[in-house]
Design a protein around this motif. Structure first.
Motif, PDB file in Angstrom:
ATOM      1  N   ALA A  63       0.827  -1.203   0.000  1.00 54.75           N
ATOM      2  CA  ALA A  63       0.000   0.000   0.000  1.00 54.75           C
ATOM      3  C   ALA A  63       0.865   1.258   0.000  1.00 54.75           C
ATOM      4  CB  ALA A  63      -0.921  -0.006   1.219  1.00 54.75           C
ATOM      5  N   ILE A  64       1.981   1.217   0.711  1.00 57.91           N
ATOM      6  CA  ILE A  64       2.892   2.367   0.736  1.00 57.91           C
ATOM      7  C   ILE A  64       3.494   2.599  -0.641  1.00 57.91           C
ATOM      8  CG2 ILE A  64       5.136   3.145   1.608  1.00 57.91           C
ATOM      9  CD1 ILE A  64       4.409   1.936   4.282  1.00 57.91           C
ATOM     10  N   ILE A  65       3.902   1.529  -1.304  1.00 57.03           N
ATOM     11  CA  ILE A  65       4.487   1.656  -2.648  1.00 57.03           C
ATOM     12  C   ILE A  65       3.478   2.266  -3.616  1.00 57.03           C
ATOM     13  CG2 ILE A  65       5.385   0.356  -4.626  1.00 57.03           C
ATOM     14  CD1 ILE A  65       6.555  -1.642  -2.604  1.00 57.03           C
ATOM     15  N   VAL A  66       2.222   1.810  -3.532  1.00 58.52           N
ATOM     16  CA  VAL A  66       1.173   2.343  -4.409  1.00 58.52           C
ATOM     17  C   VAL A  66       0.904   3.814  -4.074  1.00 58.52           C
ATOM     18  CG1 VAL A  66      -1.233   2.121  -5.128  1.00 58.52           C
ATOM     19  CG2 VAL A  66       0.138   0.072  -4.716  1.00 58.52           C
ATOM     20  N   ALA A  67       0.949   4.169  -2.792  1.00 57.47           N
ATOM     21  CA  ALA A  67       0.749   5.563  -2.380  1.00 57.47           C
ATOM     22  C   ALA A  67       1.844   6.452  -2.971  1.00 57.47           C
ATOM     23  CB  ALA A  67       0.744   5.667  -0.853  1.00 57.47           C
ATOM     24  N   ILE A  68       3.082   5.953  -2.969  1.00 61.54           N
ATOM     25  CA  ILE A  68       4.187   6.706  -3.577  1.00 61.54           C
ATOM     26  C   ILE A  68       3.928   6.890  -5.069  1.00 61.54           C
ATOM     27  CG2 ILE A  68       6.651   6.652  -4.147  1.00 61.54           C
ATOM     28  CD1 ILE A  68       7.084   5.087  -1.540  1.00 61.54           C
ATOM     29  N   PHE A  69       3.469   5.818  -5.731  1.00 60.61           N
ATOM     30  CA  PHE A  69       3.198   5.897  -7.168  1.00 60.61           C
ATOM     31  C   PHE A  69       2.129   6.945  -7.481  1.00 60.61           C
ATOM     32  CE2 PHE A  69       0.364   4.573 -10.637  1.00 60.61           C
ATOM     33  CZ  PHE A  69       1.260   4.642 -11.708  1.00 60.61           C
ATOM     34  N   PHE A  70       1.067   6.966  -6.684  1.00 58.10           N
ATOM     35  CA  PHE A  70       0.013   7.952  -6.911  1.00 58.10           C
ATOM     36  C   PHE A  70       0.514   9.369  -6.658  1.00 58.10           C
ATOM     37  CE2 PHE A  70      -2.853   4.428  -7.189  1.00 58.10           C
ATOM     38  CZ  PHE A  70      -3.971   4.904  -7.854  1.00 58.10           C
ATOM     39  N   GLY A  71       1.398   9.530  -5.672  1.00 58.57           N
ATOM     40  CA  GLY A  71       2.000  10.829  -5.441  1.00 58.57           C
ATOM     41  C   GLY A  71       2.844  11.269  -6.623  1.00 58.57           C
ATOM     42  N   VAL A  72       3.621  10.335  -7.176  1.00 55.55           N
ATOM     43  CA  VAL A  72       4.423  10.613  -8.370  1.00 55.55           C
ATOM     44  C   VAL A  72       3.519  11.026  -9.531  1.00 55.55           C
ATOM     45  CG1 VAL A  72       5.877   9.530 -10.142  1.00 55.55           C
ATOM     46  CG2 VAL A  72       6.344   9.115  -7.721  1.00 55.55           C
ATOM     47  N   LEU A  73       2.392  10.330  -9.668  1.00 58.19           N
ATOM     48  CA  LEU A  73       1.439  10.640 -10.734  1.00 58.19           C
ATOM     49  C   LEU A  73       0.856  12.046 -10.565  1.00 58.19           C
ATOM     50  CD1 LEU A  73      -0.040   9.558 -13.231  1.00 58.19           C
ATOM     51  CD2 LEU A  73      -1.790   8.630 -11.704  1.00 58.19           C
ATOM     52  N   ALA A  74       0.563  12.429  -9.333  1.00 58.48           N
ATOM     53  CA  ALA A  74       0.051  13.785  -9.069  1.00 58.48           C
ATOM     54  C   ALA A  74       1.088  14.832  -9.470  1.00 58.48           C
ATOM     55  CB  ALA A  74      -0.310  13.934  -7.593  1.00 58.48           C
ATOM     56  N   GLY A  75       2.356  14.571  -9.139  1.00 54.64           N
ATOM     57  CA  GLY A  75       3.419  15.490  -9.534  1.00 54.64           C
ATOM     58  C   GLY A  75       3.564  15.581 -11.037  1.00 54.64           C
ATOM     59  N   TYR A  76       3.393  14.441 -11.703  1.00 55.30           N
ATOM     60  CA  TYR A  76       3.482  14.436 -13.164  1.00 55.30           C
ATOM     61  C   TYR A  76       2.367  15.286 -13.782  1.00 55.30           C
ATOM     62  CZ  TYR A  76       3.182  12.875 -17.991  1.00 55.30           C
ATOM     63  OH  TYR A  76       3.113  12.850 -19.362  1.00 55.30           O
ATOM     64  N   ILE A  77       1.166  15.186 -13.234  1.00 53.91           N
ATOM     65  CA  ILE A  77       0.037  15.958 -13.778  1.00 53.91           C
ATOM     66  C   ILE A  77       0.309  17.459 -13.648  1.00 53.91           C
ATOM     67  CG2 ILE A  77      -2.395  16.535 -13.430  1.00 53.91           C
ATOM     68  CD1 ILE A  77      -2.813  13.598 -12.583  1.00 53.91           C
ATOM     69  N   THR A  78       0.815  17.876 -12.475  1.00 52.24           N
ATOM     70  CA  THR A  78       1.158  19.291 -12.300  1.00 52.24           C
ATOM     71  C   THR A  78       2.230  19.713 -13.293  1.00 52.24           C
ATOM     72  OG1 THR A  78       0.609  19.234  -9.939  1.00 52.24           O
ATOM     73  CG2 THR A  78       2.061  21.004 -10.677  1.00 52.24           C
ATOM     74  N   PHE A 193      10.339  15.890 -13.716  1.00 53.60           N
ATOM     75  CA  PHE A 193      10.996  14.842 -12.934  1.00 53.60           C
ATOM     76  C   PHE A 193      11.095  15.257 -11.464  1.00 53.60           C
ATOM     77  CE2 PHE A 193      14.390  11.685 -12.081  1.00 53.60           C
ATOM     78  CZ  PHE A 193      13.785  10.591 -12.687  1.00 53.60           C
ATOM     79  N   ALA A 194      11.464  16.509 -11.214  1.00 56.21           N
ATOM     80  CA  ALA A 194      11.573  16.998  -9.831  1.00 56.21           C
ATOM     81  C   ALA A 194      10.204  17.001  -9.143  1.00 56.21           C
ATOM     82  CB  ALA A 194      12.172  18.399  -9.821  1.00 56.21           C
ATOM     83  N   LEU A 195       9.173  17.403  -9.862  1.00 56.50           N
ATOM     84  CA  LEU A 195       7.819  17.413  -9.297  1.00 56.50           C
ATOM     85  C   LEU A 195       7.348  15.994  -8.976  1.00 56.50           C
ATOM     86  CD1 LEU A 195       6.215  20.108 -11.612  1.00 56.50           C
ATOM     87  CD2 LEU A 195       6.391  20.260  -9.118  1.00 56.50           C
ATOM     88  N   MET A 196       7.717  15.041  -9.804  1.00 59.67           N
ATOM     89  CA  MET A 196       7.341  13.651  -9.553  1.00 59.67           C
ATOM     90  C   MET A 196       8.035  13.118  -8.303  1.00 59.67           C
ATOM     91  SD  MET A 196       7.458  12.312 -13.508  1.00 59.67           S
ATOM     92  CE  MET A 196       7.294  10.561 -13.118  1.00 59.67           C
ATOM     93  N   ILE A 197       9.317  13.404  -8.160  1.00 61.19           N
ATOM     94  CA  ILE A 197      10.057  12.957  -6.968  1.00 61.19           C
ATOM     95  C   ILE A 197       9.487  13.612  -5.723  1.00 61.19           C
ATOM     96  CG2 ILE A 197      12.299  12.985  -5.804  1.00 61.19           C
ATOM     97  CD1 ILE A 197      13.593  12.882  -8.578  1.00 61.19           C
ATOM     98  N   SER A 198       9.263  14.918  -5.804  1.00 62.05           N
ATOM     99  CA  SER A 198       8.747  15.669  -4.664  1.00 62.05           C
ATOM    100  C   SER A 198       7.413  15.115  -4.182  1.00 62.05           C
ATOM    101  CB  SER A 198       8.593  17.140  -5.046  1.00 62.05           C
ATOM    102  OG  SER A 198       7.889  17.849  -4.055  1.00 62.05           O
ATOM    103  N   ASN A 199       6.468  14.963  -5.084  1.00 63.05           N
ATOM    104  CA  ASN A 199       5.141  14.501  -4.683  1.00 63.05           C
ATOM    105  C   ASN A 199       5.113  13.019  -4.347  1.00 63.05           C
ATOM    106  OD1 ASN A 199       2.931  16.762  -5.038  1.00 63.05           O
ATOM    107  ND2 ASN A 199       4.408  17.062  -6.683  1.00 63.05           N
TER     108      ASN A 199
END
Length: 300
Positions: A63-78, A193-199
């Motif tokens: 669940a933590i890994i998936v949460a990180i992935f969704f955060g990365v996806l949010a950063g990508y959208i921004t 890339f930076a936004l994806m890592i950050s989120n």
């Protein structure tokens, strides 16, 4: 006295877990020089995804890994909104943040999702330590152990990453975007890339906080950006001797811990939770004013 000690322990744990979020904020606001307002939404997103998956019986570590992935996806959208459609960075983050409120409600199915009858990562680790060593740690000490290990691991990985070619390109983009473009680098790629890592880090922090507090809430990220900036300012002011990149990462996590301790002490003194935003504003203002006051003092 005992109440203050317990509050301090809880504040330190909260500070470390939130400190991972602060590291994500530091990457965008300080390293990239990008005002990313996605934070409030992606923090709650990490908590919502993690809480939903755990209540469905899925392993908390997955669940933590998936949460990180969704955060990365949010950063990508921004990043996509900013670089492809040329939407200003602040507005792109706000648009993503607003949309994530509805998405988080969809993910959880309600505004608050408790984790009372399921095992979180902290419960699993606590039982594992008890079985292996015979030592039964308290929930706070277990969370503290996990938080410290994760914080050191994240800081070490970030220190290594920002020494690589793409990491140096991100740092250079934050310092002088036009120079990086003149050298033939794609600054749009480094920003995304930076936004994806950050989120991704912010989503990780949201998942950890949700498991520690025992529930995921659609509003748990409200004010996260302010807390992140306050922690960064406190860390930079109090630990300004930390000049290395590793030291700067350490300072912002320590700033998050100090911020949480200040909040805990003030609440112990009788301040209501509704006044926390005022307290945060005062803390940030004082921290920002200290270096200026020090210069004036030298002039006197």
């Amino acid at each position: 006295m005992e109440g203050i000690l317990l509050a301090t322990q809880g504040a330190i744990v909260q500070g470390i877990l939130w400190g991972i979020m602060v590291l994500g904020v530091y990457i965008t606001f300080r390293v990239l020089d990008f005002a990313d307002m996605t934070v409030d939404g992606s923090f709650a997103l990490g908590g919502a995804v993690c809480a939903t998956m755990i209540t469905k019986g899925i392993n908390p570590f997955l669940a933590i890994i998936v949460a990180i992935f969704f955060g990365v996806l949010a950063g990508y959208i921004t990043g996509f909104l900013h670089t492809v459609f040329q939407i200003p960075g602040i507005l792109a983050g706000i648009l993503t943040q607003i949309s994530l409120y509805s998405i988080n409600l969809r993910i959880m199915g309600r505004s608050n999702l408790p984790l009372l009858k399921v095992d979180t990562m902290f419960d699993i680790v606590k039982k594992g330590i008890a079985n292996l060593t015979g030592i039964t740690l308290s929930s706070v000490h277990t969370a503290l152990l996990i938080g410290v290990i994760l914080a050191i691991l994240v800081i070490s990985l970030l220190y290594w990453f920002f020494g690589t070619e793409i990491g140096c390109a991100i740092r250079a983009t934050g310092n002088n975007e036009y120079m990086v473009r003149a050298l033939g680098q794609n600054t749009n790629m480094t920003k995304v890339f930076a936004l994806m890592i950050s989120n991704g880090l912010i989503g990780l922090s949201g998942a950890l906080v949700a498991m520690y507090q025992g529930f995921g809430d659609v509003s748990m990220g409200t004010g996260a950006i302010v807390i992140g900036l306050a922690s960064i300012v406190i860390g930079e002011v109090l630990f300004k001797r930390f000049k290395s990149f590793f030291g700067k990462f350490m300072s912002v996590v320590l700033g998050a811990i100090i911020y949480r301790i200040i909040v805990a002490y003030v609440l112990q003194m009788g301040l209501t939770a509704s006044d926390l935003k005022l307290l945060t504003a005062i803390v940030v203002a004082v921290a920002l004013a200290l270096p200026v006051l020090a210069k004036y003092r030298k002039g006197w």
